[in-house]
Every structure is written in structure tokens, then in C-alpha cells.
Write a protein that holds these residues in place. Structure first.
Motif, short mmCIF file in Angstrom:
data_model
loop_
_atom_site.label_atom_id
_atom_site.label_comp_id
_atom_site.label_asym_id
_atom_site.label_seq_id
_atom_site.Cartn_x
_atom_site.Cartn_y
_atom_site.Cartn_z
N ALA A 192 11.96 -18.16 -15.49
CA ALA A 192 10.78 -18.90 -15.55
C ALA A 192 10.01 -18.80 -14.50
O ALA A 192 8.91 -18.71 -13.98
CB ALA A 192 10.83 -20.04 -15.94
N CYS A 242 6.78 -15.69 -17.62
CA CYS A 242 6.69 -16.68 -18.39
C CYS A 242 5.57 -17.67 -18.63
O CYS A 242 5.26 -18.01 -19.69
CB CYS A 242 8.19 -17.65 -18.17
N ALA A 293 11.19 -16.23 -27.15
CA ALA A 293 11.20 -16.94 -25.75
C ALA A 293 12.36 -17.88 -25.88
O ALA A 293 12.53 -18.42 -26.93
CB ALA A 293 9.86 -17.85 -25.94
#
Length: 275
Positions: free
Chosen positions: A74, A113, A136
Motif C-alpha cells: 500500500a 494501491c 485487491a
């Protein structure tokens, strides 16, 4: 304009960030690169009570191969993936899309992300994720789940992520041997939002084509054995199915024509570069 007042946490770990989401739910927002969130804060399109900054969490800044996929954390900047040694061989579609993703300065700040989480229908990375059949990785204080790209992006700037979850990683399947990939985009200027973006993969007689910038989220179709007029008919049907819309940049008719013409172009290019 300036944001409404909010509390700020610079999380030292993913667990601290997830605890913040668990405590504040829909009143919290995750900040990674900030390219999408900060303008929305400034225009007061979102007014969270808490902003949780994960940009300094080293454990979320990674690119790794895992079980046939490239997993990206992320906190990983777009520029890091762009410079990754394996991108051309492992993710040729993403490699082809990168020159169209914003500008060098924005890619050095924006995260992979974050782009997927923002889910702009004109954005290139969510389109690539959809065409490749990626997923995801969503985490909350209660646990982790994986959601396929086709189920994750549900509409304009909306996703299947729950309020207590963050997109902890995204997973792009690595290129299949004997497959070809191609990307094309029409925008007013390189780096602007796409009027229409198209991504294709070809393997044997199978072709997958994804279109961004026309519907409210990336839309993918798969065909087998199409050639000549049959391909033109399929692209025409797809263009009408997407519909399109009129705005200051282009008409719905022009968007449909781009789907037909650029769609054929990227499919032929993907077929021609099969290894």
C-alpha cells in the motif's frame, strides 16, 4: 478552499492504521501518496474526522513475486513499480501503460494501491488490474480478504472496500508464456485524464479487452476466435453496450468510435507481440 478540520495520525505500523480505521470507520480516510485524497479534502468533497497517514510504514512498501502474481504494498510509489527490474517481463501491460499515468512528478508521489482504491474510471492502473484479472488485498483489524478486480470496482469512485478496511496490497498476475499485451489511450495531452483508455491481452485464440473512461468503472470483455468482420462486429456491440457520455472533452459518439478503432489497434498489437 481548505479542508475542514480533522485529526491526523502518522501510523507507525499497519496495525496502528487498522486500529484507527476500526475506531473511526466511515469518518476516517487513509493517506498514502495523497494525490487523490488531498484535492478532495481541499474541495471538501470528503470531510473525514480522522486522516491516517501510512506513507512511512516500511512494511507496506514492497514489490514481490508471490504464487504467480506481483504483489505491491500500500505504501509503494508508482515510480518504484515503474523502475522495478521485472516490470517489462513480468507485467508488460502495466509497463506499456506507465507512460500514460500522470507525469514523472506525480508518479514519484502517487501509490499503486491508492490509484486502485480511488477507482477513477479513467485511471490506467485499475484498468490493467481488471484486464489481467488481478485482485485487491483488503485488511481490517478483524482479518484479511482478497477481492477480484471485477468485484472490487463497483462504480464511479466506489469499491467493495468496507469502512474499516484498507487496500493493503494489489496483486497483478504475471504475464503468461505465449501471451501478448498492448495499451493505448486518447487524452487531450499526455498525462491528462483519459478520454478513452484501452488495454488488451491475447493468448491463443482468446482476447481480453478492457475499456476505461467510458463507463463508470473499467469494463472487460473476453472473446474467442474472433477475426476480420467478426472482431469489428464484437467491438461495435461492445461500444454500444458501454454507451458513453457527452462532456467538454468528447461526445459519446466519439468515445464509441475510439472503442472501435483503438480496440482493434490494441488487439492486433497484442496478437502480434505474443511470445
Amino acid at each position: 478552499m481548505k479542508p475542514s478540520p480533522f485529526d491526523y495520525i502518522r501510523a507507525a505500523s499497519a496495525e496502528e492504521a487498522l486500529d484507527g480505521l476500526a475506531a473511526h470507520g466511515e469518518d476516517a480516510r487513509i493517506l498514502a501518496g495523497g494525490l487523490s485524497l488531498v484535492p478532495m479534502l481541499n474541495f471538501r468533497l470528503v470531510e473525514p474526522a480522522m486522516v491516517i497517514d501510512i506513507s512511512g510504514i516500511g512494511a507496506l512498501d514492497y514489490i514481490r513475486l508471490d504464487n504467480g502474481a506481483v504483489e505491491i504494498g500500500a505504501a509503494t510509489r508508482q515510480s518504484a513499480l515503474e523502475r522495478w527490474d521485472g516490470i517489462a517481463d513480468r507485467l508488460p501491460l502495466v509497463h506499456a501503460a506507465f507512460p500514460h499515468i500522470g507525469h514523472y512528478q506525480t508518479r514519484s508521489r502517487g501509490t499503486v494501491c491508492g490509484s486502485v482504491a480511488h477507482s477513477d474510471p479513467s485511471s490506467e492502473l485499475p484498468l490493467c488490474l481488471a484486464v489481467l484479472g488481478g485482485e485487491a488485498v483488503l485488511r481490517s483489524a478483524a482479518g484479511e480478504r482478497r477481492v477480484a478486480a471485477s468485484d472490487f470496482q463497483t462504480g464511479m469512485l466506489t469499491t467493495a472496500k468496507r469502512d474499516d478496511e484498507m487496500v493493503a496490497a494489489v496483486r497483478f498476475p504475471v504475464a503468461e508464456p505465449g501471451s501478448g499485451y498492448a495499451f493505448a489511450e486518447m487524452a487531450q495531452r499526455r498525462g491528462d485524464f483519459a478520454i478513452v483508455a484501452l488495454a488488451a491481452s491475447a493468448s491463443g485464440e482468446r482476447v481480453r479487452l478492457g475499456v476505461g473512461g467510458v463507463a463508470d468503472h473499467p469494463t472487460v470483455r473476453q472473446w474467442d476466435g474472433l477475426a476480420g468482420g467478426a472482431l469489428d462486429d464484437a467491438l461495435n456491440a461492445f461500444a454500444w453496450e458501454l454507451g458513453g457520455y457527452d462532456d467538454v472533452h468528447a461526445t459519446a459518439r466519439y468515445r464509441r468510435e475510439l472503442v472501435r478503432r483503438l480496440g482493434r489497434k490494441v488487439i492486433e498489437e497484442a496478437r502480434s507481440c505474443r511470445s
